[in-house]
Each structure stands twice: as C-alpha cells, then as structure tokens.
Design an enzyme around this catalytic site. Sequence first.
Site: not given
Ligand code: CA
Length: 632
Positions: A88, A203, A323, A411
């Site tokens: 990434e 999370e 989320d 994202n």
């Molecule tokens: Ca998240």
Amino acid sequence: MRVQRTILRLVLVGGLAGAVWTTLGQQPRKVDDAALRNAGKTGEEWLTYGLNPGETRYSPLNQINTSNVNRLGLAWSYDVGQGGGTQESTPLVWNGTMYSITNWSITFAVDARTGKEKWRWDPEVNRAAVQPKVCCGVVNRGLAIYDGKIFVPVIDGRLEALDAATGKVLWESRVAFSQDNYTLTMAPRVVHGRVLIGVSGAEYPVRGFIAAYDANTGRQAWKFYTVPGDLSKPEDEAMRKAAATWDPASTKVGGGGTVWDSIAYDPDADLIYFGTGNAGPWPAELRNARGKDNLYVCSVIALKGDTGEYKWHYQMVPGDSWDYDSVQQLILADLNIKGQQRKVIMQANKNGFFYVLDRLNGKFISGQPFAQVTWAKGLDEATGKPIVNPEAYYDKENAALVLPGPNGAHNWAPMSFNPTTGLMYIPNSNGGAFSYATAPDYQHKPGELNLGIVFTNPNAGRGGRGGAGTAAPGGEVATAAARAAATPPPTPPKPVNRKPAPPAIGPEASGANLVAWDPVTQKERWRVRGGGSTGGGTVTTAGNLVFQVLPDGLLRAYSADKGEKLLEIQTNLRTAMGPPMTFMLDGKQYVTVQGGQGAAGSGFGGGSASPILPKLLTFVLDGTARLDPAKP
Ligand code: CA
C-alpha cells in the site's frame, strides 16, 4: 531554498560563472519546513505522502503526456522482499534516492535511476505476537522525510528515525503498544519539524489519537485524543465537549476513532487536518449511543499546527453504526464556488458522499453521493448532517442491508485532484450491499476484535467489495469483517428478521470504477470501469493524464479531461497494488508503482497465499527492461 536564493543573489550581484551554478546546484536540497511547504511544486521529487501539503497528488510534470504515454516501458524493477500482505506504500523520492516500506515495516532505499539497493532495514517485529492485533492486513502506507532522516512507522507501535544515507537508526520513540491493541499503518507527515502519526485498530478496544514527535529527538511534543477516556476526567475543553456525547459505560471498552490514513496541512492557516475512524463496537446499540453523536468518531478534525490544539471538527456520521471511518484522504484546494473563492477541504468518504468543507472554519459547503448510498436519504443542505434512512438502523432483532458496506465506496486507495481539469479522480467501489445485525450474545472481549455484529449473509458481507477488479483486500475494515466471519461465534446467532434494503440514491453503475468528479458542481464528469476503493490509487499530472492501478496488476493511463484510455500495462503483479507516483531525474520523468502480495504470513486480509512476490516497478518513455512473465 535559502541556499538557492543566496546563490541567485550572488549570481546577480557578482556575475558568477555558470560552473558555480552547476557545482552548487548538485548539492542535495535539505528537506526542511520550507521544502515541505513547497513540496511537489516542480514535481521532480516526491517528499511527502500526498506529494504536497494539500495532498493533491497532482504533479506538474508533463514530459509524459497524452501524445506519448503509450511509449511507457519498464526502466527497472526491485524485489521488495517476501512480503506477506498487500503493498500500500507510496514511495518517496529525494536526492536521487527512492525510499519505501513493505510488510512488517521493512524499509529500503534504492537508486531512483537504476533500482539498485542502497540499504535495507528490518525492525524485526515480533510477528507472532503482533499478528493477532492487526485487524486489517499487515500493511504500511508510507514514510516521511525531514532533515536527512527517514521516519518509519513500525506496525508494532514504534516510530523510528533512520539516517537517510545509511538506514542506521538515529532514534526510536514509542507511539503505542500492540499489546494495547494499537498498530501503526499510516504514513507519517512532518509539520513544524515534528513527525505526525496516528494509530490504527478501532475494531479493537482502543482510544484513538494522533501525536507529534520532535524530528531531531523523538520526544513527544503533543498528543490529541479523538475520543474521551474517563468521562469524569476530561483532559481539556475538546474532551469535555466530547464526553457529553458518550454513555459512561461505553468508553471504558475503547471508543475507537482511530487516525489511520489522512493528514493534510495548510501552511497559511497553520492548520493540520486528519480524519477519524469508526466507533467501537460497531452497533450504536452496544454503546448506548442512540441519539448520541459520540464525538469525535467519523469526523474531520483541524488542529493548530504549532500546538496541536483543537480548532474545529466536522462529524460526517454522528453515532455511527456502519463502520464509516472518515479517515480517507483529505485534499485541499482553492475553488471558485458560486462566484466566491473558497479555501476548501475535500473527502470522498467511505459512506459514499463527497464532502466539500470550508477548511478555515469547518463549515459545510456541499455534499453529494458519488456512489450508491442507502444508509442516508441525503445530506441536510445547510449543515451537511446525514438524513439517515430509518431502515438502515439495525439491532439484535433486525438486520439491515445497507450500501455502502464496511469496505466503503472509497477507502485508503488515494484519489488525486487536477487543478487544470478541476476534477477529482476517485477510486470507487459501487454496490455490494452489506447486511448488518447486532450480535445477540455480544460480550466485550478485552484485547480482541469487538465488532459486535453477526454476519447474517457472509456472501453479501465482504463490505461492498463486489464487482470486477475489486478483489484486493486491505481495507481497514472489510478484512476485519472477513476475519470475524471466518471465526465461528461461540454460540449460533439467533435468526434475525431481515429488513428490505432502503431505496438508494447516487450513481447506479455497480462494481469498481474510476470516477472523475467535479467538486464545484458535485457532479460526475466521467467514469470508467476498474480500480476499486482499495488498491485502485491514482495520480494526475500536467500532461493531462490520470494514472491508475487496478487490483489485478494493471497500470492504466487516461486523459484527465475526457477519460480516454491511452495506456494499459499488465505488470503481472496481479494482486495488492499500491498507488502510482511520478518524479523526474536527470531530465527524465518516471512513473513508479509498488505491488504484489507475497507468499508467507499473509495478513488476515491477505486471502490465499500468492506466488507473486512484491516488486517496485519504475517506468519511463521507451523503457526496455522486461517485466516478469505472468504466473498462475
Ligand atoms: Ca473501521
């Protein structure tokens, strides 16, 4: 810069010979506050994650342009290493050297002309101990550079300063401990000689924060929590304000609001901007958050650059249940809106809306869906607050099928903004509704994933990842969801009554797309298939080009104004593509991408092991190096 100006004065006053220019001009330019303020202005070097402080990923280079981009060929490649997770990283280029980072925070420097390794450094993370604390793939998105140092966010919570010339450790600072469920995945940025870094892992039971460290010593200069700790003991006014929006029991188990991707900086206003992640656990029901905003989750926050003090916030999703991390890349620009020049900050949010805010005061300007959205009927025209669709709420008795899902309409894959076309190039995933339902037997588990939901329909459940070309994992959340789905709950969930999906707004085309979005009119200008919200990053240039990688290994170039496809190269990396970047050296413009997943120790987001070892690939006009052949 100061040196250059002094030289210029000498030349003008003293009439020095050109030879002096050449000799002095080859000295490496120091990366200081002035250099970072001007980063990206020539496009020759790539000194900070988003190329410039406004993070536009717009390069003024135009040697490669619409007339010749089809001549792009491989200049060199570098084997990044065994890997074990998605790539990434956006590499940095300074002083003829390229710096990048791969899985387990292994960092390397190569000659940007040839790809020959200069040094390589392994922080020797205790992988067995850290892996269970990594929600969403063993990934790192980038490095920072300042004053001859490379700053490395180590996934286990350390921040390291390396000598840019040798890779030797100069100092180490502890941002957080993975034992406390924190990890570091985002690229640091440097403002006022301080290294800014936030934490990942909403999370898990964590309290999100961003902190700043002196670039010379590693000493912490300031720290800003995004959610309250002990509600009876708020640290400052910002936390007092936030404390009133939480139920007392809820923050004892974390709160979330992690800072895991975006930072932008406006040097004129001296404001630092960043986004915050979801609240934990996911369902508002489990945080007693019905009717409560839960500040400052799912927000964009502005802090004063010199002190880290709170300036303003804008919450995209009050009391989040879906989320909808709002950490996606933030881009600064000056736009003419309704006849007025506005200093704006923009975000293509996971929740499917494209936001334009006034970056001086955080006031909402406009917002429209750039993908299909069912969780909200729209945004209030005056405030930008979501008009939440009642059918998008869920609980222990009722599941809700919602768009977008936890992987988001957009994202971490970087978008880019071209000031000439006025368009934003957004890697987007459209469709793939996700079914949310509160776990009926939920109990908080210290030190573990606490999503608080059951996966009533795992096939629909990979978080809006549906569509061609979107197979790349690596979203902060979808992979957590996948992991949770892969772990059977201790007792079977009660059947839930599925509610029908509420009516959708926004563009209908499903699948993965590259969307060219006009932020002034809040309308889509063009759209092509391919890309996706993770692994589909873009860069745009003055050559009227947009480069995009696709999760299946393709590197494509389109004309920035019209979206005509001008180039397609199969890199044969096939999986897990980091975003493209560009730079210029010795009069040649290059385009670089880091991709491939590797075989061993795949992260939870890694899916099945891949035989494609990660590589750093650099392309140039008429490049003749050979790409590796395709592998199964
Ligand atoms: Ca998240």
